[in-house]
Write a protein that holds these residues in place. Structure first.
Motif, PDB file in Angstrom:
ATOM      1  N   ALA A   1       0.841  -1.291  -0.069  1.00 35.02           N
ATOM      2  CA  ALA A   1       0.116  -0.044  -0.136  1.00 35.02           C
ATOM      3  C   ALA A   1       0.888   1.065  -0.051  1.00 35.02           C
ATOM      4  N   ASP A   2       0.146   2.089  -0.373  1.00 36.12           N
ATOM      5  CA  ASP A   2       0.917   3.552  -0.338  1.00 36.12           C
ATOM      6  C   ASP A   2       0.954   4.096   1.034  1.00 36.12           C
TER       7      ASP A   2
ATOM      8  N   GLY B   1       3.687   1.858  -2.392  1.00 39.67           N
ATOM      9  CA  GLY B   1       2.842   2.770  -3.217  1.00 39.67           C
ATOM     10  C   GLY B   1       2.489   2.112  -4.490  1.00 39.67           C
TER      11      GLY B   1
ATOM     12  N   THR C   1      -0.303   0.285  -4.583  1.00 42.17           N
ATOM     13  CA  THR C   1      -1.855   0.214  -4.407  1.00 42.17           C
ATOM     14  C   THR C   1      -2.166   1.060  -3.433  1.00 42.17           C
ATOM     15  N   ASN C   2      -3.487   1.634  -3.367  1.00 40.98           N
ATOM     16  CA  ASN C   2      -3.990   2.383  -2.151  1.00 40.98           C
ATOM     17  C   ASN C   2      -4.973   1.511  -1.387  1.00 40.98           C
TER      18      ASN C   2
ATOM     19  N   ASN D   1      -5.564  -1.251   1.645  1.00 36.94           N
ATOM     20  CA  ASN D   1      -5.221  -1.571   2.567  1.00 36.94           C
ATOM     21  C   ASN D   1      -5.651  -3.005   3.008  1.00 36.94           C
TER      22      ASN D   1
END
Length: 246
Positions: free
Chosen positions: A139-140, A165, A167-168, A170
């Motif tokens: 995640a980012d 970063g 994917t966004n 969680n």
């Protein structure tokens, strides 16, 4: 880069208290998906989650060296990058497959930062497969929920940290077992994760479920739940898939 983020990859079973090689998980066509993306005699690198646990890392590498061919995935080499050989990270762009291992999220996150993994993956054009902590750190902004004794009551424990970063999303892995877990006197899901989800969306995956990113499309396969603002709802069932982002 093609990306597969999962809760559990499989590849081993316990027999007489010892892990032995086994095929990767096949739930929701997970293994079939990897087989379709696999290059013959792939060069594979594992990025460790516990960079100073050399015995564990060697066991993972030795196990996968057998379990991948068992799963119809031919390899020409398999290496693991940890504290002994950080310079291996220089070879990432030469690999066909990079694996991000499972373990303690903040520990792995620190190692990723130390070897500059985020920047190195920008030049990687192969297949990235992550599981457990490795998927969370994609995640980012990573949700590093408490998992070890003392973390839930430590006022200095940081639950949101900078990730790769990729994917966004969680990801919360192993949801089927975490639902009954307690930590530091708190229910892990109802008392900790629900509270942390205020203003944040968390996707909880059961083992056997996974998320792919390919050609700009993010797709979820298998049983999974959305947790946000202290509420939970199922968003996908086993044997099904949904598009999360396109």
């Amino acid at each position: 880069m093609r990306i597969i983020m999962t809760s559990s990859i499989g590849g081993s079973i316990k027999e007489n208290g010892k892990k032995i090689p086994a095929p990767l998980l096949g739930d929701n066509n997970f293994l079939e998906k990897i087989q379709n993306e696999w290059i013959h005699n792939s060069k594979v690198m594992i990025i460790a989650a516990s960079p100073d646990d050399y015995e564990r890392n060697d066991m993972i590498c030795e196990c996968f060296t057998q379990s991948f061919p068992m799963s119809g995935l031919s390899i020409s080499c398999m290496e693991i990058c940890d504290n002994r050989n950080e310079k291996l990270a220089d070879k990432i762009k030469e690999m066909d497959v990079v694996l991000l291992a499972g373990g303690h999220v903040p520990t792995q996150n620190n190692f990723f930062h130390r070897i500059g993994l985020k920047n190195r993956l920008e030049d990687f054009n192969g297949l990235l497969i992550s599981w457990s902590a490795g998927s969370m750190n994609c995640a980012d902004i990573v949700y590093a929920g408490p998992e070890m004794e003392g973390e839930a009551i430590d006022p200095n424990y940081t639950r949101w940290i900078q990730g790769l970063g990729i994917t966004n999303i969680n990801i919360l892995p192993h949801f089927q077992s975490l639902r009954e877990e307690w930590l530091d006197g708190f229910r892990l899901i109802e008392d900790i994760t629900f509270e942390d989800s205020m203003g944040h969306e968390i996707i909880a995956l059961n083992d056997g479920s996974y998320i792919t990113i390919e050609d700009g499309v993010t797709r979820l396969f298998g049983e999974a739940y959305k947790i946000i603002d202290g509420k939970i709802e199922i968003i996908c069932q086993n044997g099904m898939s949904i598009v999360l982002k396109e």
